[in-house]
Write an enzyme that holds these catalytic residues in place. Structure first.
Site, PDB file in Angstrom:
ATOM      1  N   GLU A 101     100.630  71.230 120.625  1.00  0.00           N
ATOM      2  CA  GLU A 101     101.062  69.905 120.156  1.00  0.00           C
ATOM      3  C   GLU A 101      99.892  69.295 119.407  1.00  0.00           C
ATOM      4  O   GLU A 101      98.801  69.159 119.970  1.00  0.00           O
ATOM      5  CB  GLU A 101     101.452  69.013 121.345  1.00  0.00           C
ATOM      6  CG  GLU A 101     102.774  69.391 121.978  1.00  0.00           C
ATOM      7  CD  GLU A 101     103.932  69.405 121.001  1.00  0.00           C
ATOM      8  OE1 GLU A 101     103.890  68.689 119.991  1.00  0.00           O
ATOM      9  OE2 GLU A 101     104.872  70.169 121.244  1.00  0.00           O
TER      10      GLU A 101
ATOM     11  N   CYS B 125      98.991  60.335 119.181  1.00  0.00           N
ATOM     12  CA  CYS B 125      99.564  61.221 118.160  1.00  0.00           C
ATOM     13  C   CYS B 125     100.848  60.624 117.619  1.00  0.00           C
ATOM     14  O   CYS B 125     101.253  60.928 116.499  1.00  0.00           O
ATOM     15  CB  CYS B 125      99.836  62.593 118.754  1.00  0.00           C
ATOM     16  SG  CYS B 125     100.863  62.510 120.223  1.00  0.00           S
TER      17      CYS B 125
HETATM   18  P1  NAD Z   1      90.519  68.167 119.391  1.00  0.00           P
HETATM   19  O1  NAD Z   1      91.414  69.110 118.660  1.00  0.00           O
HETATM   20  O2  NAD Z   1      89.193  67.864 118.818  1.00  0.00           O
HETATM   21  O3  NAD Z   1      90.250  68.742 120.868  1.00  0.00           O
HETATM   22  C1  NAD Z   1      91.310  69.091 121.730  1.00  0.00           C
HETATM   23  C2  NAD Z   1      90.780  70.061 122.788  1.00  0.00           C
HETATM   24  O4  NAD Z   1      90.470  71.316 122.178  1.00  0.00           O
HETATM   25  C3  NAD Z   1      89.494  69.594 123.468  1.00  0.00           C
HETATM   26  O5  NAD Z   1      89.561  69.932 124.843  1.00  0.00           O
HETATM   27  C4  NAD Z   1      88.435  70.424 122.755  1.00  0.00           C
HETATM   28  O6  NAD Z   1      87.244  70.571 123.496  1.00  0.00           O
HETATM   29  C5  NAD Z   1      89.161  71.735 122.571  1.00  0.00           C
HETATM   30  N1  NAD Z   1      88.634  72.615 121.531  1.00  0.00           N
HETATM   31  C6  NAD Z   1      87.852  72.296 120.462  1.00  0.00           C
HETATM   32  N2  NAD Z   1      87.620  73.408 119.711  1.00  0.00           N
HETATM   33  C7  NAD Z   1      88.266  74.435 120.301  1.00  0.00           C
HETATM   34  C8  NAD Z   1      88.438  75.819 119.988  1.00  0.00           C
HETATM   35  N3  NAD Z   1      87.880  76.372 118.911  1.00  0.00           N
HETATM   36  N4  NAD Z   1      89.192  76.589 120.814  1.00  0.00           N
HETATM   37  C9  NAD Z   1      89.801  76.043 121.906  1.00  0.00           C
HETATM   38  N5  NAD Z   1      89.670  74.732 122.256  1.00  0.00           N
HETATM   39  C10 NAD Z   1      88.923  73.938 121.468  1.00  0.00           C
HETATM   40  O7  NAD Z   1      91.375  66.825 119.628  1.00  0.00           O
HETATM   41  P2  NAD Z   1      90.908  65.437 120.288  1.00  0.00           P
HETATM   42  O8  NAD Z   1      89.969  64.735 119.358  1.00  0.00           O
HETATM   43  O9  NAD Z   1      90.493  65.636 121.701  1.00  0.00           O
HETATM   44  O10 NAD Z   1      92.307  64.624 120.322  1.00  0.00           O
HETATM   45  C11 NAD Z   1      92.831  63.922 119.223  1.00  0.00           C
HETATM   46  C12 NAD Z   1      93.881  64.768 118.521  1.00  0.00           C
HETATM   47  O11 NAD Z   1      94.898  65.124 119.455  1.00  0.00           O
HETATM   48  C13 NAD Z   1      94.607  64.020 117.422  1.00  0.00           C
HETATM   49  O12 NAD Z   1      94.763  64.855 116.299  1.00  0.00           O
HETATM   50  C14 NAD Z   1      95.976  63.714 118.034  1.00  0.00           C
HETATM   51  O13 NAD Z   1      97.022  63.549 117.100  1.00  0.00           O
HETATM   52  C15 NAD Z   1      96.183  64.895 118.903  1.00  0.00           C
HETATM   53  N6  NAD Z   1      97.140  64.631 119.975  1.00  0.00           N
HETATM   54  C16 NAD Z   1      98.386  65.197 119.885  1.00  0.00           C
HETATM   55  C17 NAD Z   1      99.333  64.955 120.858  1.00  0.00           C
HETATM   56  C18 NAD Z   1     100.702  65.584 120.783  1.00  0.00           C
HETATM   57  O14 NAD Z   1     101.338  65.712 121.816  1.00  0.00           O
HETATM   58  N7  NAD Z   1     101.173  65.975 119.600  1.00  0.00           N
HETATM   59  C19 NAD Z   1      99.015  64.131 121.942  1.00  0.00           C
HETATM   60  C20 NAD Z   1      97.738  63.566 122.009  1.00  0.00           C
HETATM   61  C21 NAD Z   1      96.803  63.840 121.021  1.00  0.00           C
END
Ligand code: NAD
Length: 461
Positions: A229, A263
């Protein structure tokens, strides 16, 4: 174990250290995955009643610690009090729902072609690897972990480093009710996340598009089920007969509540035909959403999560100004401690401008004008994302007609783009989602695999 330490600090008071933990590397994750895999066999064999009882007990304990969990959410991620309490309540409801789901039918019976029995059985995949963002620090980890556990999987949770304190809270909350190593928090950044994807038998990710695409590719390459997501660039379409004051209040809340860090937040407000009363009301509603201490009752907008996030929003406002935008509300960075930024509403940009195309995760939205419903739908759909659209108006036929043409996984009619019911499928189209839906019964299917059993009535010679 790595010697680097991750730290989570409070966005409204950046010298307040909320939690710290080691930055785990791949070898730590491999070791913990091994323990979790052994624990899973015991957990899956424990039976539906035991799993239901454990999840119910966790829900009961969380209810008893509701205020503590809300206070931690406010402190660690700057979520305004009302929303923080609401998120904890949602987490309790999710636990209760999936506790009872342990008793749901997990297969189907078919008429056999030659006597005997023909049936299916859904079984846990094994080890669920869950990677989560910081913005719903208790609800998102639990809406993944509760169904995974209910079906008999063990869990590795890799939370965002910015929500480390809540992940530690969850680990302590769940531990007394689960066999050791059934639920393990992996503290770390990208490398730890990649290691979780490399170990897990099923992967669920929520976060940004850039990371989600990498996670999906890595999981698909390993041949394990995956759902991601990701972001949104959600539109609210305001038809000419929309009630100005009501619609403005709804959209201002959806765009600016929790400083736009959802999001599902509204980023683009598309007005159809003249509705000056609505635009004026929206500007007033956004101006009224003054950022403040998220712990104080009545405050709806706190800080953004980090200094980098604050800079991304102020850079986006500067770029919009450079591209000729008119700033209708906000636009400034208040001179105070913490990562605050004023809720900002702009207009006068082309629908193709990067502010309208790219997700800026903060309290920033743009108004665009369309001459017809068809033009409004074209603008709404003309982005890479497809999470949620809201449509506002009075004429039911026009609302349903517009809803039918919106290319998003969720559509809200006269309701904010934000806010979801945890028992209904959740997910988007295009770059917003990859793989099956989350939540409700859809989650129970995702965390299990179906096998088909044919039982002959007697040995055939
Ligand atoms: P992010 O993508 O920076 O991080 C998400 C997670 O992924 C963190 O735990 C991070 O440490 C991990 N991560 C980072 N690099 C990785 C890799 N290479 N491999 C595996 N894991 C890795 O996102 P964020 O800043 O924590 O959250 C904000 C984002 O989340 C926004 O884009 C928002 O739209 C999205 N979001 C989406 C939903 C949904 O349900 N669609 C809900 C909430 C937030």
């Amino acid at each position: 174990m790595s010697t680097t330490i991750l730290k989570s600090t409070s966005p409204q008071s950046p010298t307040d250290l909320v939690a710290e933990a080691p930055d785990m590397g791949a070898s730590d994750v491999r070791r913990l995955a091994g323990h979790a895999r052994s624990a899973q066999r015991e957990w899956a064999a424990s039976g539906a009643a035991a799993r239901a009882a454990a999840l119910s007990a966790i829900a009961r304990d969380l209810r008893a610690r509701r205020e503590e969990a809300a206070a931690l959410t406010i402190r660690e991620v700057g979520k305004p009090r009302r929303e923080a309490v609401g998120e904890v309540d949602r987490a309790i409801a999710i636990l209760e729902y999936y506790a009872q789901a342990a008793f749901a039918s997990n297969g189907e019976l078919f008429p056999p072609s030659a006597g005997g029995l023909l049936y299916t059985e859904r079984r846990p995949h094994g080890l669920a690897g869950l990677i989560t963002p910081w913005n719903f620090p208790i609800a998102i980890p639990l809406w993944k972990a509760a169904p995974a556990l209910s079906c008999g999987n063990s869990v590795l949770l890799k939370p965002s480093p910015d929500a480390l304190g809540m992940a530690q809270f969850l680990e302590a909350l769940l531990a007394p009710h689960l066999p050791e190593h059934t639920f393990t928090v992996i503290s770390g950044g990208a490398a730890a996340g990649e290691a979780v994807v490399a170990e897990a038998d099923v992967v669920s990710f929520t976060g940004s598009v850039a990371v989600g695409k990498q996670v999906a590719q890595a999981a698909v390459a390993r041949g394990v089920p995956v759902q991601c997501e990701m972001g949104g660039q959600n539109a609210a379409i305001v038809l000419p007969d929309a009630d100005p004051a009501l619609t403005a209040a709804t959209i201002a809340g959806a765009a600016m509540g929790y400083a736009g860090q959802k999001c599902t937040a509204t980023r683009r407000v598309i007005t159809v035909g003249p509705n000056p009363g609505f635009v004026d009301a929206l500007v007033e509603a956004v101006k009224a959403a003054t950022p403040g201490d998220p712990a104080v009752d009545g405050v709806t907008v706190g800080p953004v999560i980090t200094e980098a996030a604050q800079r991304r929003v102020s850079d986006a406002v500067a770029n919009a100004r450079g591209d000729g935008a008119t700033v209708l509300a906000g636009g400034e960075t208040p001179d105070r401690d913490g990562w605050f930024i004023e809720p900002t509403l702009v207009t006068g940009l082309e629908a193709s401008n990067s502010l309208l195309q790219r997700e800026v995760f903060g309290p920033l939205a743009a108004i665009v004008h369309a001459d017809s419903v068809t033009e409004a739908i074209t603008i709404a759909n003309d982005v890479r994302f497809g999470l949620v659209t809201s449509i506002h108006g009075s004429d039911v036929d026009a609302l349903l007609e517009a809803a039918g043409r919106a290319q998003t996984g969720m559509i809200k009619i006269n309701a904010p783009t934000t806010g979801v019911d945890f028992y209904a499928p959740f997910g988007g189209e295009k770059d917003s989602s990859f793989g099956p839906r989350e939540q409700g019964q859809a989650a129970l299917r995702f965390y299990t695999s179906t096998r088909t059993i044919s039982f002959a009535p007697h040995h055939r010679r």
